[in-house]
Design a protein around this motif. Structure first.
Motif, PDB file in Angstrom:
ATOM      1  N   LYS B 259       0.599  -1.473  -0.190  1.00 31.91           N
ATOM      2  CA  LYS B 259       0.007   0.524   0.004  1.00 31.91           C
ATOM      3  C   LYS B 259       0.889   1.142  -0.159  1.00 31.91           C
ATOM      4  O   LYS B 259       1.080   1.901   0.314  1.00 31.91           O
ATOM      5  CB  LYS B 259      -1.110  -0.265   1.313  1.00 31.91           C
ATOM      6  CG  LYS B 259      -1.652  -1.036   0.786  1.00 31.91           C
ATOM      7  CD  LYS B 259      -3.000  -1.218   2.247  1.00 31.91           C
ATOM      8  CE  LYS B 259      -4.308  -2.352   1.740  1.00 31.91           C
ATOM      9  NZ  LYS B 259      -5.293  -2.355   3.325  1.00 31.91           N
ATOM     10  N   GLU B 279      -0.599  -5.140   8.339  1.00 30.66           N
ATOM     11  CA  GLU B 279      -1.861  -5.023   9.953  1.00 30.66           C
ATOM     12  C   GLU B 279      -2.299  -3.987  10.585  1.00 30.66           C
ATOM     13  O   GLU B 279      -3.173  -3.351  10.589  1.00 30.66           O
ATOM     14  CB  GLU B 279      -2.083  -6.168  11.142  1.00 30.66           C
ATOM     15  CG  GLU B 279      -2.341  -7.774  10.290  1.00 30.66           C
ATOM     16  CD  GLU B 279      -2.142  -8.600  10.974  1.00 30.66           C
ATOM     17  OE1 GLU B 279      -3.139  -8.232  12.399  1.00 30.66           O
ATOM     18  OE2 GLU B 279      -1.901  -9.425  10.973  1.00 30.66           O
ATOM     19  N   ASP B 282      -3.575  -1.245   7.628  1.00 32.26           N
ATOM     20  CA  ASP B 282      -4.742  -1.347   7.538  1.00 32.26           C
ATOM     21  C   ASP B 282      -5.426  -0.596   8.332  1.00 32.26           C
ATOM     22  O   ASP B 282      -6.625   0.367   8.305  1.00 32.26           O
ATOM     23  CB  ASP B 282      -4.901  -2.713   7.432  1.00 32.26           C
ATOM     24  CG  ASP B 282      -4.725  -3.219   6.764  1.00 32.26           C
ATOM     25  OD1 ASP B 282      -3.843  -2.794   5.915  1.00 32.26           O
ATOM     26  OD2 ASP B 282      -4.703  -4.686   6.576  1.00 32.26           O
ATOM     27  N   VAL B 283      -4.922  -0.627   9.585  1.00 29.40           N
ATOM     28  CA  VAL B 283      -6.172   0.092  10.728  1.00 29.40           C
ATOM     29  C   VAL B 283      -6.041   1.366  10.731  1.00 29.40           C
ATOM     30  O   VAL B 283      -7.606   1.751  10.726  1.00 29.40           O
ATOM     31  CB  VAL B 283      -5.602   0.208  12.153  1.00 29.40           C
ATOM     32  CG1 VAL B 283      -6.630   0.532  13.687  1.00 29.40           C
ATOM     33  CG2 VAL B 283      -5.950  -1.932  12.315  1.00 29.40           C
ATOM     34  N   ARG B 285      -5.806   3.105   7.917  1.00 28.64           N
ATOM     35  CA  ARG B 285      -5.897   3.186   6.421  1.00 28.64           C
ATOM     36  C   ARG B 285      -7.349   3.360   6.499  1.00 28.64           C
ATOM     37  O   ARG B 285      -8.022   4.501   6.293  1.00 28.64           O
ATOM     38  CB  ARG B 285      -5.286   2.069   5.197  1.00 28.64           C
ATOM     39  CG  ARG B 285      -4.731   2.340   4.903  1.00 28.64           C
ATOM     40  CD  ARG B 285      -4.602   2.863   3.479  1.00 28.64           C
ATOM     41  NE  ARG B 285      -2.634   3.385   3.265  1.00 28.64           N
ATOM     42  CZ  ARG B 285      -2.716   3.801   1.815  1.00 28.64           C
ATOM     43  NH1 ARG B 285      -3.706   3.997   0.697  1.00 28.64           N
ATOM     44  NH2 ARG B 285      -1.629   3.971   1.388  1.00 28.64           N
ATOM     45  N   GLU B 286      -8.223   2.418   7.355  1.00 24.28           N
ATOM     46  CA  GLU B 286      -9.563   2.555   7.321  1.00 24.28           C
ATOM     47  C   GLU B 286     -10.097   3.850   8.360  1.00 24.28           C
ATOM     48  O   GLU B 286     -10.724   4.392   7.972  1.00 24.28           O
ATOM     49  CB  GLU B 286      -9.890   1.565   8.698  1.00 24.28           C
ATOM     50  CG  GLU B 286     -10.779   0.301   8.093  1.00 24.28           C
ATOM     51  CD  GLU B 286     -10.119  -0.769   8.778  1.00 24.28           C
ATOM     52  OE1 GLU B 286     -10.958  -0.356  10.045  1.00 24.28           O
ATOM     53  OE2 GLU B 286     -10.165  -2.145   8.328  1.00 24.28           O
ATOM     54  N   LYS B 287      -8.803   4.677   9.798  1.00 29.44           N
ATOM     55  CA  LYS B 287      -9.194   6.216   9.321  1.00 29.44           C
ATOM     56  C   LYS B 287      -8.942   7.230   8.139  1.00 29.44           C
ATOM     57  O   LYS B 287      -9.067   8.716   8.939  1.00 29.44           O
ATOM     58  CB  LYS B 287      -8.430   6.317  10.778  1.00 29.44           C
ATOM     59  CG  LYS B 287      -8.938   4.935  12.092  1.00 29.44           C
ATOM     60  CD  LYS B 287      -8.172   5.994  12.723  1.00 29.44           C
ATOM     61  CE  LYS B 287      -7.274   5.059  13.876  1.00 29.44           C
ATOM     62  NZ  LYS B 287      -6.251   5.475  14.935  1.00 29.44           N
ATOM     63  N   GLY B 288      -8.483   6.892   7.143  1.00 27.80           N
ATOM     64  CA  GLY B 288      -8.683   8.079   6.209  1.00 27.80           C
ATOM     65  C   GLY B 288      -6.677   7.976   6.402  1.00 27.80           C
ATOM     66  O   GLY B 288      -6.477   9.006   5.389  1.00 27.80           O
ATOM     67  N   ARG B 290      -3.299   7.670   4.695  1.00 29.32           N
ATOM     68  CA  ARG B 290      -2.349   6.781   3.907  1.00 29.32           C
ATOM     69  C   ARG B 290      -1.099   6.787   4.220  1.00 29.32           C
ATOM     70  O   ARG B 290      -0.600   7.796   3.855  1.00 29.32           O
ATOM     71  CB  ARG B 290      -2.696   7.562   2.579  1.00 29.32           C
ATOM     72  CG  ARG B 290      -4.011   7.561   2.115  1.00 29.32           C
ATOM     73  CD  ARG B 290      -4.427   8.557   0.761  1.00 29.32           C
ATOM     74  NE  ARG B 290      -3.798   9.281   0.695  1.00 29.32           N
ATOM     75  CZ  ARG B 290      -4.107  10.091  -1.297  1.00 29.32           C
ATOM     76  NH1 ARG B 290      -4.490   9.646  -1.823  1.00 29.32           N
ATOM     77  NH2 ARG B 290      -3.229  11.226  -1.054  1.00 29.32           N
TER      78      ARG B 290
END
Lengths: 296, 400
Positions: B259, B279, B282-283, B285-288, B290
């Motif tokens: 990513k 991992e 990913d957490v 990224r979920e919060k926006g 980058r």
């Protein structure tokens, strides 16, 4: 060669002209005789020491064998790897470790002991000049009592570490001693060792003119005196049986031994010895021969 | 090809078997021990045709491996920690001799005091020795890299030894699903051994005798240039491996990104905790936020090109070091990254953690990445996941 060696020697020239050895170098002699005894199909593993220098600078090499130079403590293990690889490749090669007394008695002893215990199919050759001659003559575990070296200017306080006895204690198939003063004996022992499977140990006394402080023309004489005075025993230990070589048979009886003073007085490194100290050396020789007799 | 649940150490042993190694020098040290036990077991069962030299020390393990390699057979050994340090002299000797050899290091802390757990300092402290140095991030990669290592090491553009790091216990002892190639596949991938110098009585050759200064320096330069040239060789062989052997693993690059393309921030890490980092990313990224990961798979050669390309346009880079370089501000990876991209990245921060087996979880990494994105005040921090007491020296005393 005027020693009547023509009949017994192999034609292989182990050492070529143009070595970097000092005049009167006993290791040069020992190497030449190695070729006479073993012939071809030999691979040399040389650990740090005079022998790393005698061969000369790359790209030249005065040793007429494939030669691997390795770090001080790595000789027996490197040879083990080579021997196993030749076994894998189905090649019949005699792998010889060529090391000084420092590499053998001191820094390389663990590796030597390991290879002996594993009974690796190698011939370990210790050329013993009784000090670290290549770095300027410092004491080693193999330096005799009383000898002056650059790190024992007052004379060494301890007796020589008896490596051949230590190797006999490893129960290897072959242990022998030799002196460059007696080429016949040395070459015969090399030939015998070559025929034996498993770990072979051969310890050669190589008197050093510069460290022992005698004239370079006298190397052979000193090497003979060491044997005649029984300071250096010549023997063979084959599969658990000890045999005293003919040059040393007279040492079995104390009365027929030549006085050790003859060996001491020809060199400068023992010049400060007192009468009591000479007695310590005599006792060392006596106890060594008692031990040898008990093994006969 | 079959799938089996095995540990990292078993995966390495299977890699050695598949590579048809001729001689292995073995000596036990935790956490590498089960590699050599597995090899001994396979030998006892007649499953491999390898000479096993059961040596008396790691110094001798490397020496025996060196000797075997010089005599023309494929040679392998494995070690860790104190063992690697004890080998240090021979590690240099092997590289200086330009002889192909492969070793796996189950990374572990170095004493004093005694500590058997994972960190990377033993491995990173060999980075100037002239070996190619890869680092696995899971047991599958440990197997794949072991097999590729023989091919890379024996490539005529390289002819240098190669070591593969693998996090002690975390990978060495943890069992996961591993794809095991068939012998036929590997035989097709790995040609018979080639090397520049063979010690053979038919061709008397002197190795390692005294080199005059200019010759010595030129040899050093040849090691450096071969090591740098090996970059392309590694990609080429990696591509072939991915195509022929393991299509699920991408070995077409030295280093691996996750990513990273659209990311504002990058994390750089090496080894097993790259998985936790993914991992944690990913957490975030979920919060926006980058953020992406660059995993260093090859410490040597250091691919300046790949790393600059991967990190360009990032606002900031956070480097995770599981190793130290005492007296230097930041760990070895931090220093390497900084020297590679400091002219194009405005903010480069470092975290030293995970030393001596300190457990760093996904949540710890989430915390660290957040802290970094929000703006870390310090350039480098030593991060402890839990409260720990200080280790302090006692009051000095005068001694006569």
């Amino acid at each position: 060669m005027s020693l009547g060696l023509r009949g017994i020697l192999n034609k292989h020239n182990a050492i070529l002209s143009g070595t970097s050895a000092c005049p009167g170098c006993p290791e040069n002699m020992a190497m030449r005789m190695l070729g006479m005894g073993l012939g071809k199909d030999v691979v040399l593993v040389v650990v740090a020491g005079c022998s790393s220098i005698i061969q000369g600078n790359a790209p030249y090499n005065a040793y007429n064998f494939p030669t691997v130079n390795v770090a001080f403590a790595a000789g027996p293990a490197t040879a083990s790897g080579l021997a196993r690889a030749y076994k894998q490749r189905g090649k019949n090669v005699t792998v010889v470790v060529w090391a000084g007394d420092g590499g053998t008695a001191d820094i390389g002893f663990a590796s030597l002991s390991g290879a002996a215990e594993r009974n690796e199919n190698i011939l370990y050759l210790c050329v013993d000049n009784e000090a670290y001659m290549n770095s300027g003559g410092q004491r080693s575990g193999s330096t005799p009592f009383g000898a002056i070296t650059s790190t024992t200017p007052e004379g060494k306080k301890e007796n020589k570490k008896n490596l051949p006895f230590l190797m006999i204690a490893h129960n290897v198939p072959y242990v022998a001693t030799a002196s460059v003063g007696y080429p016949h004996d040395y070459i015969e022992k090399l030939k015998r060792a070559k025929q034996i499977d498993g770990f072979k140990y051969l310890h050669v006394l190589t008197p050093d003119p510069y460290g022992w402080l005698f004239d370079p023309s006298k190397t052979v004489e000193v090497a003979k005196l060491a044997v005649q005075t029984c300071y250096w025993p010549l023997f063979e230990y084959i599969n658990g049986k000890l045999e005293i070589s003919s040059e040393s048979l007279h040492c079995l009886d104390k009365r027929t031994r030549r006085p050790i003073r003859d060996f001491l007085s020809i060199q400068g490194r023992f010049k400060k010895l007192s009468e009591e100290q000479i007695k310590v050396l005599e006792q060392y020789v006596d106890s060594m021969w008692e031990k040898l007799k008990s093994m006969l | 090809m079959m799938r089996k649940i095995i540990s990292g150490n078993e995966a390495v042993a299977l890699g050695v078997k598949l590579a048809r190694v001729g001689v292995t020098g073995i000596y036990p040290i935790t956490p590498q021990t089960t590699i050599i036990e597995k090899l001994a077991e396979m030998k006892a069962k007649g499953e491999i045709d390898t000479e096993i030299v059961r040596v008396e020390s790691e110094h001798s393990a490397m020496a025996a491996t060196f000797g075997a390699a010089l005599a023309g057979v494929r040679a392998f050994t494995a070690t860790a920690s104190q063992g690697l340090l004890y080998m240090h002299e021979m590690i240099w000797w092997v590289a200086g001799s330009r002889v192909p050899v492969v070793m796996v290091v189950g990374t572990r802390a170095v004493g004093a005091p005694w500590n058997i757990w994972n960190e990377h300092t033993d491995f990173t402290s060999e980075r100037d020795s002239g070996w190619i140095m890869a680092f696995a991030s899971n047991p599958q990669e440990a197997l794949d890299l072991t097999i590729q290592a023989f091919r890379i090491s024996e490539d005529e553009r390289v002819f240098l030894p190669m070591m593969i790091g693998m996090d002690g216990f975390i990978l060495s002892h943890t069992k996961t699903n591993v794809l095991i190639p068939d012998q036929d596949q590997i035989d097709g991938f790995l040609p018979p051994r080639r090397q520049p110098y063979v010690i053979d009585p038919e061709d008397p050759l002197g190795m390692g005798n005294v080199f005059p200064p200019e010759g010595y320096m030129r040899l050093r330069e040849s090691i450096d240039s071969s090591l740098r040239n090996s970059e392309d060789v590694i990609r080429e062989i990696g591509r072939e491996y991915s195509k022929k052997i393991n299509p699920l693993g991408d070995y077409s690059t030295l280093n691996v990104s996750y990513k990273l393309d659209d990311a504002d921030y990058a994390v750089v890490a090496m080894g097993a905790w790259a998985g936790d980092a993914m991992e944690a990313i990913d957490v975030l990224r979920e919060k926006g936020i980058r953020i992406g990961l660059l995993r260093i798979r090859y410490l040597r050669p250091w691919s300046e090109k790949e790393i600059r390309e991967a990190l360009k346009d990032k606002k900031g880079v956070l480097v995770l070091d599981r190793s130290t370089s005492f007296g230097r501000y930041g760990g070895p990876l931090y220093v390497e990254i900084k020297s590679t991209v400091s002219d194009i990245i405005p903010s480069i921060k470092g975290v030293v953690s995970g030393l001596g087996g300190v457990t760093v979880t996904k949540n710890d990494l989430v915390y660290l990445f957040n802290k970094f994105v929000e703006g870390m005040r310090e350039d480098v921090i030593w991060y402890y996941p839990k409260e720990v007491g200080k280790v302090e020296l006692r009051t000095p005393r005068d001694i006569e």
